[in-house]
Design an enzyme around this catalytic site. Structure first.
Site, PDB file in Angstrom:
ATOM      1  N   CYS A  47       0.791  -1.294  -0.068  1.00 33.72           N
ATOM      2  CA  CYS A  47      -0.148   0.196   0.076  1.00 33.72           C
ATOM      3  C   CYS A  47       0.935   1.278   0.089  1.00 33.72           C
ATOM      4  CB  CYS A  47      -1.052  -0.109   1.230  1.00 33.72           C
ATOM      5  SG  CYS A  47      -1.989   1.326   1.528  1.00 33.72           S
ATOM      6  N   GLU A  50       3.158   2.110   3.304  1.00 37.27           N
ATOM      7  CA  GLU A  50       4.209   1.350   3.466  1.00 37.27           C
ATOM      8  C   GLU A  50       5.281   2.402   2.483  1.00 37.27           C
ATOM      9  OE1 GLU A  50       1.825  -1.488   5.236  1.00 37.27           O
ATOM     10  OE2 GLU A  50       1.734  -0.768   3.047  1.00 37.27           O
ATOM     11  N   MET A  51       4.996   2.751   1.447  1.00 37.36           N
ATOM     12  CA  MET A  51       5.771   3.590   0.558  1.00 37.36           C
ATOM     13  C   MET A  51       6.135   4.953   1.195  1.00 37.36           C
ATOM     14  SD  MET A  51       6.329   1.654  -1.988  1.00 37.36           S
ATOM     15  CE  MET A  51       7.132   2.842  -3.128  1.00 37.36           C
ATOM     16  N   LYS A  52       5.247   5.624   1.936  1.00 37.26           N
ATOM     17  CA  LYS A  52       5.451   6.664   2.718  1.00 37.26           C
ATOM     18  C   LYS A  52       6.458   6.345   3.819  1.00 37.26           C
ATOM     19  CE  LYS A  52       1.344   9.080   1.555  1.00 37.26           C
ATOM     20  NZ  LYS A  52       1.998  10.148   0.637  1.00 37.26           N
ATOM     21  N   HIS A  69      -0.240  -4.310   6.084  1.00 34.76           N
ATOM     22  CA  HIS A  69      -1.659  -4.068   6.616  1.00 34.76           C
ATOM     23  C   HIS A  69      -2.565  -4.314   5.955  1.00 34.76           C
ATOM     24  CE1 HIS A  69      -1.072  -0.255   4.642  1.00 34.76           C
ATOM     25  NE2 HIS A  69      -2.466  -0.164   4.699  1.00 34.76           N
ATOM     26  N   CYS A  99     -14.089  -2.610  18.071  1.00 33.44           N
ATOM     27  CA  CYS A  99     -14.127  -2.961  19.594  1.00 33.44           C
ATOM     28  C   CYS A  99     -15.278  -3.262  19.868  1.00 33.44           C
ATOM     29  CB  CYS A  99     -13.425  -2.233  20.555  1.00 33.44           C
ATOM     30  SG  CYS A  99     -14.167  -0.335  20.854  1.00 33.44           S
ATOM     31  N   CYS A 102     -16.570   1.448  22.044  1.00 34.40           N
ATOM     32  CA  CYS A 102     -16.149   2.760  22.311  1.00 34.40           C
ATOM     33  C   CYS A 102     -17.269   3.689  21.695  1.00 34.40           C
ATOM     34  CB  CYS A 102     -14.756   3.036  21.783  1.00 34.40           C
ATOM     35  SG  CYS A 102     -14.740   2.917  19.667  1.00 34.40           S
ATOM     36  N   CYS A 105     -17.581   3.371  17.672  1.00 37.90           N
ATOM     37  CA  CYS A 105     -18.181   1.872  17.295  1.00 37.90           C
ATOM     38  C   CYS A 105     -19.445   1.944  17.726  1.00 37.90           C
ATOM     39  CB  CYS A 105     -17.508   0.910  17.963  1.00 37.90           C
ATOM     40  SG  CYS A 105     -15.755   0.437  17.703  1.00 37.90           S
ATOM     41  N   CYS A 113     -12.379   3.607  15.587  1.00 39.64           N
ATOM     42  CA  CYS A 113     -12.418   2.952  16.905  1.00 39.64           C
ATOM     43  C   CYS A 113     -11.285   3.369  17.814  1.00 39.64           C
ATOM     44  CB  CYS A 113     -12.257   1.347  16.822  1.00 39.64           C
ATOM     45  SG  CYS A 113     -11.856   0.386  18.126  1.00 39.64           S
ATOM     46  N   CYS A 175      -7.761  -2.852   2.901  1.00 42.86           N
ATOM     47  CA  CYS A 175      -7.312  -1.406   2.731  1.00 42.86           C
ATOM     48  C   CYS A 175      -7.626  -0.516   1.664  1.00 42.86           C
ATOM     49  CB  CYS A 175      -5.777  -1.187   3.288  1.00 42.86           C
ATOM     50  SG  CYS A 175      -5.461   0.623   3.399  1.00 42.86           S
TER      51      CYS A 175
END
EC number: 1.1.1.1
Length: 368
Positions: A47, A50-52, A69, A99, A102, A105, A113, A175
């Site tokens: 994604c 990750e590149m960032k 992720h 969860c 919260c 949610c 969340c 994602c």
């Protein structure tokens, strides 16, 4: 032979320090503790997030770490108290937990969340890691760490999916696809007959295009400096595409000229501050909506003319496309299985984990 309760040795792509390439190493993955799930990762996407990380030495990350992720896999074992999945289940990993307790949610419109904050520690809830390499503890990433053949994730970051779903495709729902598609459907709430502009035609941007089309937009304008992305964007629903480098005027002026009154819904799908400013300026002055889909640099402050807000324009953030992760992701997978969604065009290359640095180079050159 069962591996339940045992340490698993497997391969992982580790980042030992900022700016370094991935290093393929043998790691030890500990058994899951209470409310945790150990997953055999079958497929994972690379994604832009990750590149960032790879492109910056200033992100507030702890090293060494295992990134990734956007994953899908099969439950290998579960910890005490886990009730929503069992060994053998196909699952999608979720960087954004749900969860169920919260404020976000419990609110019908919320999805951010509070347990997401746990990911910033890069450790599990008990303050320890489940990964070790060469005797050294390895930090987690994004609640998921899918650049490893096995990973341990909290139950609230795992969604059970259709048992026959192709993991090498539906991992994108973890994602990129959900983030873009949902930004149009849930965050912007694109209306039938509207005009949309999508800045950035990578995987997330293309998913925004599909979301705009699904919502009934009459005109979808793709904007990117890489012309090679235009054909696929148009196949997925873009009615026309523009390269700002080919224009004699700023992109926002061109879009106003093309539409007479500006764009109804603009999407920034890159994570670039200058592009965000242009996207906002492209919006209709009375009711235009600009959605920030790309991940912006946390260390940089927005610099947008206050004059742009002397209008009816709206600027909105979006996380994971507004989806409640564990609740909605299985439904998106079901829609894909029913051929209501098309993930195939988003897959450009398929490589083994030990080729991950090649994947990074492909993405840098706009070929991934």
């Amino acid at each position: 032979m069962s591996t339940t309760g045992q340490v698993i040795r497997c391969k992982a792509a580790i980042l030992w320090k900022p700016g370094a390439p991935f290093s393929i190493e043998e790691v030890e993955v500990a058994p899951p503790k209470a409310k945790e799930v150990r997953i055999k990762v079958v497929a994972t996407g690379l994604c832009g997030t990750e590149m960032k990380v790879l492109g910056s030495k200033h992100l507030d990350l702890l090293y060494p770490t295992i990134l990734g992720h956007e994953g899908a896999g099969i439950v290998e074992s579960i910890g005490e108290g886990v009730s929503t999945v069992k060994p053998g289940d196909k699952v999608i990993t979720l960087f954004l937990p749900q969860c169920g307790e919260c404020t976000s949610c419990l609110n019908s419109e919320g999805n951010f969340c509070i347990q997401f904050k746990q990911s910033k520690t890069q450790l599990m809830s008990d303050g320890t890691s489940r990964f070790t390499c060469k005797g050294k503890s390895i930090y987690h990433f994004g609640n998921t760490s899918t650049f490893c053949e096995y990973t341990v994730i909290k139950e609230i970051s795992v969604a059970k999916i259709d048992a026959v779903a192709p993991l090498e495709k539906v991992c994108l729902i973890s994602c990129g696809f959900s983030t873009g598609f949902g930004a149009a459907i849930n965050t912007a709430k694109v209306t039938p007959g509207s005009t949309c502009a999508v800045f950035g035609l990578g995987g997330v941007g293309l998913s925004v295009v599909m979301g705009c089309k699904a919502a009934g937009a009459a005109r979808i304008i793709g904007v990117d400096v890489n012309k090679e992305k235009f054909k696929k964007a148009q196949e997925l629903g873009a009615t026309e595409c523009l390269n700002p480098q080919d224009l004699k005027k700023p992109i926002q002026e061109v879009l106003f000229d093309m539409t007479d009154a500006g764009i109804d819904f603009c999407f920034e799908a890159i994570g670039n501050l200058d592009v965000l400013a242009a996207a906002l300026a492209s919006c209709n002055e009375s009711y235009g909506v600009c959605v920030v889909v790309g991940v912006l640099p946390a260390s940089v402050q927005l610099k947008i003319s206050g004059q742009l807000f002397f209008s009816g324009r709206s600027l909105k953030g979006s996380v994971f496309g507004g989806w409640k992760s564990r609740q909605h992701i299985p439904k998106l997978v079901a829609d894909y299985m029913a051929e209501k969604l098309n993930l195939d065009p988003l897959i450009t290359h398929t490589l083994n984990l030990d080729k991950i640095n090649e994947a990074v180079e492909l993405m840098k050159t706009g070929k991934w």
